[in-house]
Design a protein around this motif. Structure first.
Motif, PDB file in Angstrom:
ATOM      1  N   HIS A  73     -49.481  91.958   9.781  1.00 56.08           N
ATOM      2  CA  HIS A  73     -48.405  92.823   9.288  1.00 56.08           C
ATOM      3  C   HIS A  73     -48.194  94.002  10.234  1.00 56.08           C
ATOM      4  N   SER A  74     -49.264  94.660  10.597  1.00 54.29           N
ATOM      5  CA  SER A  74     -49.186  95.820  11.490  1.00 54.29           C
ATOM      6  C   SER A  74     -48.662  95.435  12.871  1.00 54.29           C
ATOM      7  N   ALA A  75     -49.170  94.355  13.429  1.00 54.75           N
ATOM      8  CA  ALA A  75     -48.742  93.922  14.767  1.00 54.75           C
ATOM      9  C   ALA A  75     -47.267  93.541  14.782  1.00 54.75           C
ATOM     10  N   LEU A  76     -46.806  92.864  13.737  1.00 52.09           N
ATOM     11  CA  LEU A  76     -45.390  92.469  13.677  1.00 52.09           C
ATOM     12  C   LEU A  76     -44.480  93.687  13.546  1.00 52.09           C
ATOM     13  N   VAL A  77     -44.873  94.653  12.736  1.00 44.66           N
ATOM     14  CA  VAL A  77     -44.066  95.873  12.593  1.00 44.66           C
ATOM     15  C   VAL A  77     -44.024  96.632  13.908  1.00 44.66           C
ATOM     16  N   LYS A  78     -45.172  96.783  14.551  1.00 44.04           N
ATOM     17  CA  LYS A  78     -45.218  97.516  15.827  1.00 44.04           C
ATOM     18  C   LYS A  78     -44.406  96.805  16.902  1.00 44.04           C
ATOM     19  N   ARG A  79     -44.481  95.471  16.934  1.00 47.31           N
ATOM     20  CA  ARG A  79     -43.681  94.735  17.924  1.00 47.31           C
ATOM     21  C   ARG A  79     -42.194  94.920  17.654  1.00 47.31           C
ATOM     22  N   THR A  80     -41.799  94.923  16.389  1.00 55.16           N
ATOM     23  CA  THR A  80     -40.394  95.143  16.043  1.00 55.16           C
ATOM     24  C   THR A  80     -39.950  96.523  16.502  1.00 55.16           C
ATOM     25  N   LEU A  81     -40.794  97.518  16.324  1.00 53.64           N
ATOM     26  CA  LEU A  81     -40.457  98.876  16.749  1.00 53.64           C
ATOM     27  C   LEU A  81     -40.290  98.987  18.267  1.00 53.64           C
ATOM     28  N   GLU A  82     -40.906  98.087  19.013  1.00 50.53           N
ATOM     29  CA  GLU A  82     -40.774  98.090  20.469  1.00 50.53           C
ATOM     30  C   GLU A  82     -39.429  97.544  20.928  1.00 50.53           C
ATOM     31  N   ASN A  83     -38.712  96.863  20.041  1.00 50.83           N
ATOM     32  CA  ASN A  83     -37.413  96.291  20.372  1.00 50.83           C
ATOM     33  C   ASN A  83     -36.397  97.419  20.554  1.00 50.83           C
ATOM     34  N   PRO A  84     -35.640  97.417  21.650  1.00 52.48           N
ATOM     35  CA  PRO A  84     -34.647  98.468  21.895  1.00 52.48           C
ATOM     36  C   PRO A  84     -33.613  98.619  20.770  1.00 52.48           C
ATOM     37  N   LEU A  85     -33.389  97.579  19.995  1.00 48.75           N
ATOM     38  CA  LEU A  85     -32.442  97.688  18.884  1.00 48.75           C
ATOM     39  C   LEU A  85     -32.892  98.715  17.847  1.00 48.75           C
ATOM     40  N   PHE A  86     -34.183  98.996  17.805  1.00 49.58           N
ATOM     41  CA  PHE A  86     -34.731  99.899  16.805  1.00 49.58           C
ATOM     42  C   PHE A  86     -35.193 101.225  17.401  1.00 49.58           C
ATOM     43  N   LYS A  87     -34.704 101.546  18.587  1.00 50.41           N
ATOM     44  CA  LYS A  87     -35.151 102.751  19.281  1.00 50.41           C
ATOM     45  C   LYS A  87     -34.797 104.047  18.542  1.00 50.41           C
ATOM     46  N   ASP A  88     -33.780 104.027  17.697  1.00 48.91           N
ATOM     47  CA  ASP A  88     -33.365 105.231  16.979  1.00 48.91           C
ATOM     48  C   ASP A  88     -34.168 105.469  15.701  1.00 48.91           C
ATOM     49  N   LEU A  89     -35.012 104.537  15.327  1.00 49.54           N
ATOM     50  CA  LEU A  89     -35.820 104.703  14.124  1.00 49.54           C
ATOM     51  C   LEU A  89     -37.051 105.552  14.418  1.00 49.54           C
ATOM     52  N   ASN A  90     -37.507 106.272  13.427  1.00 47.66           N
ATOM     53  CA  ASN A  90     -38.709 107.076  13.574  1.00 47.66           C
ATOM     54  C   ASN A  90     -39.922 106.172  13.323  1.00 47.66           C
ATOM     55  N   PRO A  91     -40.725 105.911  14.349  1.00 46.81           N
ATOM     56  CA  PRO A  91     -41.867 105.005  14.180  1.00 46.81           C
ATOM     57  C   PRO A  91     -42.834 105.447  13.084  1.00 46.81           C
ATOM     58  N   ALA A  92     -43.083 106.739  12.958  1.00 48.01           N
ATOM     59  CA  ALA A  92     -44.013 107.219  11.932  1.00 48.01           C
ATOM     60  C   ALA A  92     -43.491 106.894  10.536  1.00 48.01           C
ATOM     61  N   THR A  93     -42.195 107.037  10.335  1.00 47.67           N
ATOM     62  CA  THR A  93     -41.585 106.728   9.039  1.00 47.67           C
ATOM     63  C   THR A  93     -41.688 105.243   8.741  1.00 47.67           C
ATOM     64  N   ILE A  94     -41.401 104.422   9.721  1.00 44.35           N
ATOM     65  CA  ILE A  94     -41.442 102.966   9.542  1.00 44.35           C
ATOM     66  C   ILE A  94     -42.874 102.507   9.273  1.00 44.35           C
ATOM     67  N   ILE A  95     -43.819 103.029  10.019  1.00 44.75           N
ATOM     68  CA  ILE A  95     -45.215 102.640   9.806  1.00 44.75           C
ATOM     69  C   ILE A  95     -45.680 103.072   8.418  1.00 44.75           C
ATOM     70  N   ALA A  96     -45.265 104.259   7.981  1.00 46.33           N
ATOM     71  CA  ALA A  96     -45.610 104.723   6.632  1.00 46.33           C
ATOM     72  C   ALA A  96     -45.008 103.801   5.571  1.00 46.33           C
ATOM     73  N   LYS A  97     -43.736 103.401   5.758  1.00 50.38           N
ATOM     74  CA  LYS A  97     -43.094 102.477   4.805  1.00 50.38           C
ATOM     75  C   LYS A  97     -43.785 101.117   4.827  1.00 50.38           C
ATOM     76  N   SER A  98     -44.219 100.697   6.004  1.00 49.94           N
ATOM     77  CA  SER A  98     -44.918  99.431   6.154  1.00 49.94           C
ATOM     78  C   SER A  98     -46.232  99.451   5.380  1.00 49.94           C
ATOM     79  N   ILE A  99     -46.982 100.519   5.534  1.00 54.62           N
ATOM     80  CA  ILE A  99     -48.259 100.657   4.824  1.00 54.62           C
ATOM     81  C   ILE A  99     -48.014 100.725   3.324  1.00 54.62           C
ATOM     82  N   GLN A 100     -47.003 101.481   2.921  1.00 54.11           N
ATOM     83  CA  GLN A 100     -46.678 101.613   1.503  1.00 54.11           C
ATOM     84  C   GLN A 100     -46.296 100.254   0.908  1.00 54.11           C
ATOM     85  N   THR A 101     -45.477  99.503   1.610  1.00 54.43           N
ATOM     86  CA  THR A 101     -45.072  98.178   1.138  1.00 54.43           C
ATOM     87  C   THR A 101     -46.292  97.269   1.003  1.00 54.43           C
TER      88      THR A 101
END
Length: 116
Positions: A73-101
């Protein structure tokens, strides 16, 4: 002036190598653990929407996310965050939502179902 340019190049090189190493590390984790084959496409989309946008994840898909495991789960989320399509997202927020989910799914799956 020349030392400033050399320093700038070294900083950029260091940051670039770090990003490439992170990508390779996540890709290696995903490959070694067969992460991409552990969830069905519909559940992947539900989990993605829950983490990267706004949405909920069904009990069925929570079960698949729990089976996927924290490492995948963590590796897939982090790899998605590395995609330029998601460069405007806040990684800390996404990782927090990922952990919460993930935690919400663990609680849901581990809790006993009400008797009928």
């Amino acid at each position: 002036m020349a030392s400033l340019n050399v320093s700038s190049v070294l900083v950029v090189l260091f940051l670039t190598c770090g990003a490439v190493m992170a990508t390779k590390e996540n890709d290696q984790i995903i490959k070694e653990n067969n992460c991409e084959s552990k969830m069905g496409l519909l559940c992947v989309l539900e989990a993605f929407t829950s983490i990267f946008s706004t949405g909920s994840i069904s009990n069925k898909c929570c079960g698949e996310l729990v089976v996927l495991g924290k490492v995948c789960h963590s590796a897939l989320v982090k790899r998605t965050l590395e995609n330029p399509l998601f460069k405007d997202l806040n990684p800390a927020t996404i990782i927090a939502k990922s952990i919460q989910t993930g935690n919400n799914c663990l609680v849901l799956i581990d809790s006993p179902s009400p008797s009928t």
